[in-house]
Design an enzyme around this catalytic site. Structure first.
Site, PDB file in Angstrom:
ATOM      1  N   PRO A  16       0.834  -1.205   0.000  1.00 12.51           N
ATOM      2  CA  PRO A  16       0.000   0.000   0.000  1.00 12.51           C
ATOM      3  C   PRO A  16       0.865   1.250   0.000  1.00 12.51           C
ATOM      4  CG  PRO A  16       0.060  -0.975   2.187  1.00 12.51           C
ATOM      5  CD  PRO A  16       0.761  -1.936   1.273  1.00 12.51           C
ATOM      6  N   GLY A 264       7.276   5.444   9.665  1.00 13.95           N
ATOM      7  CA  GLY A 264       7.381   4.235   8.848  1.00 13.95           C
ATOM      8  C   GLY A 264       6.042   3.578   8.579  1.00 13.95           C
ATOM      9  N   LYS A 265       6.084   2.526   7.791  1.00  9.14           N
ATOM     10  CA  LYS A 265       4.859   1.817   7.418  1.00  9.14           C
ATOM     11  C   LYS A 265       4.199   1.131   8.608  1.00  9.14           C
ATOM     12  CE  LYS A 265       5.459   1.142   2.552  1.00  9.14           C
ATOM     13  NZ  LYS A 265       5.072   0.421   1.393  1.00  9.14           N
ATOM     14  N   ARG A 266       5.006   0.764   9.595  1.00 11.73           N
ATOM     15  CA  ARG A 266       4.425   0.030  10.726  1.00 11.73           C
ATOM     16  C   ARG A 266       4.097   0.922  11.912  1.00 11.73           C
ATOM     17  NH1 ARG A 266       8.289  -2.986   8.828  1.00 11.73           N
ATOM     18  NH2 ARG A 266       7.551  -4.595   7.404  1.00 11.73           N
ATOM     19  N   ASP A 267       4.439   2.210  11.792  1.00 11.64           N
ATOM     20  CA  ASP A 267       4.232   3.095  12.940  1.00 11.64           C
ATOM     21  C   ASP A 267       2.775   3.273  13.303  1.00 11.64           C
ATOM     22  OD1 ASP A 267       6.830   3.533  13.630  1.00 11.64           O
ATOM     23  OD2 ASP A 267       7.091   5.128  12.156  1.00 11.64           O
TER      24      ASP A 267
END
Ligand code: GLU
Length: 507
Positions: A16, A264-267
């Protein structure tokens, strides 16, 4: 500036699109529109190992939701198409060959194991192995700079794996211009000889990116700061091909709310807010990641917030329509330092946009929620409700909590408030109040106010003694808009019924 501004957003479809990517797309879009230019979408899918099938559609959907559609791209005005690099595969080889022929590139046959051994050797001596001018012609590395033409041809004919590397010039100082960062000086001796082309017939990002920017007549490359280290190579590639280089602008990083480190993407999962524009389902794991859209954000609020991450208008103004952003946008006002993301500020933007919407627009969004709650209601009535409660809402989905009592009797009473406000004498008072209300013939706000307030005054008791239990009866808690508004909206009968329910339930 002339009319031929052409910019591109060139994401790799690896998952995504992160909100940082949307910000890059937005700045490209704003710049293009500001200069009557063209906004191109190019899908950089040369790295098949990282390719994710539903990612391209996600990118397109995200741009559409943000209302920043591309002018040219896959399936749209394909003047310079195809716009997917995987579909352009065959054209890159000739450019690698051109650089091999003019001495700006060379074949390298070093195997992964050999390179690894060099790396380890260097590490053992406290050094870092870089494939470049320093060692490329010393004889330990296997490349066409040291092998004879014949040897090279033999290796290729024998099917040996090779890559094409860029021959970075030695002892030069590059003077590079960035629209955001100004002049940057780079010593070419610090650069490595990047791989441009692989023996599997695929170009690397660097070669494909430059070739395509040239062929697609890109005038400005606006991209994230993480690509700044590639600028020297890209600039040298333009020189190597003898092409005119586009202008470059590297956008600052978006930082975590604490201000340190890239968002980041996981934050999002860790910190409790979305980092993606739309919800995304990982087709392999089935994992669903939340998105701004599904969390109830308006796309224009989201876009407004993003625009101010790394750009400022030079005034205090914070609220900008997309048209106003196009008007005000200027690369000169993009900052060099990282932009701290604030989830609270993002909510504030949504609240502002919600308040700006008309009651009519909002009720259209509320009706499906009401239907979901099993409420059948008249649109005009729901619209009046929206007008009364919207100032307390950040999202449309807050409406139900703020207004359920307009549509259904309270199902419970806030125990704390009941304990505090419903005294021993309250039941008796409320019974009397029912009689007062029954006597009001035309149940308008004015009449209800005059009669009820008059009665309270005549009893010589504090208003709170009646009004708080009355609110509890009607709403179930001590919240909500003006009580007289609520009473006349739900009507006389319902008002009386709710007071009687409260008398029964609260004693
Ligand atoms: N494909 C690169 C990315 O994924 C594009 C970088 C650039 O804009 O040059 O961000």
């Amino acid at each position: 500036m002339s009319d031929n501004v052409r910019v591109r957003f060139a994401p790799s479809p690896t998952g995504p699109l992160h909100m940082g990517g949307v910000r890059t797309a937005l700045f490209n879009y704003l710049f293009a529109k500001k200069h009557n230019g063209t906004f191109v979408l190019r899908i950089e899918d040369t790295d098949q190992t990282r390719y994710v099938a539903n990612a391209e559609q996600y990118i397109v959907d995200a741009l559409e939701w943000c209302n920043i559609p591309f002018d040219e791209g896959p399936g749209k005005n394909e003047k310079f198409g195809p716009y997917r690099q995987s579909e352009r595969k065959d054209l890159y080889k000739q450019y690698a060959e051109e650089l091999l022929a003019n001495g700006w590139a060379y074949y390298a046959f070093d195997t992964a194991e050999q390179l690894d051994a060099h790396r380890k050797d260097h590490e053992a001596n406290g050094k870092t192995f870089i494939y470049n001018w320093h060692n490329r012609e010393k004889g330990r590395l296997v490349n066409s700079l040291v092998l004879s033409e014949e040897e090279v041809q033999q290796k290729i004919a024998a099917g040996e794996k090779y890559v094409v590397r860029f021959k970075t010039p030695q002892d030069q100082t590059l003077i590079l211009e960035d629209e955001v960062r100004g002049t940057i000086k780079i010593d070419t001796n610090t650069l490595d000889d990047k791989i441009l082309f692989k023996s599997d017939g695929m170009p690397t990002y660097h070669l494909a990116n430059i070739v395509d920017d040239h062929l697609m007549e890109i005038s400005h490359v606006i991209r994230g700061e993480e690509w700044l280290p590639s600028l020297p190579l890209h600039s040298l590639l333009y020189t190597a091909f003898g092409w005119e280089s586009p202008k470059f602008a590297h956008l600052p990083l978006i930082l975590k709310p604490v201000g340190k480190g890239k968002l980041g993407k996981r934050d999002g999962d860790k910190l409790g807010f979305p980092v993606f524009p739309l919800e995304y389902t990982n087709e392999e794991t089935g994992n669903v990641t939340r998105g701004y859209k599904e969390d109830g954000y308006f796309s224009d609020a989201f876009v407004n917030m993003l625009a101010l991450l790394g750009w400022n208008p030079g005034t205090e103004q914070e609220l900008f329509s997309l048209e106003a952003l196009v008007e005000a946008f200027d690369l000169a006002r993009v900052s060099k330092s990282g932009a701290k993301f604030s989830p609270d500020k993002t909510k504030w933007f949504n609240q502002q946009y919600l308040q700006q919407k008309t009651d009519n627009e909002l009720v259209e969004l509320y009706l499906p929620i009401l239907e979901n709650q099993g409420v059948t209601t008249d649109k005009d009535f729901a619209e009046k409700v929206v007008a009364l409660i919207k100032e307390r809402a950040v999202f449309v989905q807050d409406f139900w909590d703020l207004s359920s009592f307009f549509f259904q009797d309270p199902i419970e009473y806030d125990p704390k408030a009941a304990k505090k406000q419903w005294k021993e004498t309250t039941g008796e008072l409320m019974t009397e109040l029912v009689t007062v209300i029954e006597g009001i013939e035309e149940f308008s706000i004015e009449n209800a106010q005059t009669e009820i307030k008059g009665w309270i005054t005549s009893k010589e008791i504090g208003f709170g003694k009646v009004m708080q239990p009355l609110r509890l009866s009607l709403v179930g808690k001590l919240a909500g808009p003006d009580l007289f508004e609520i009473m006349t909206m739900v009507g006389k009968e319902t008002t009386i019924k709710r007071i009687q329910n409260a008398i029964t339930n609260l004693g």
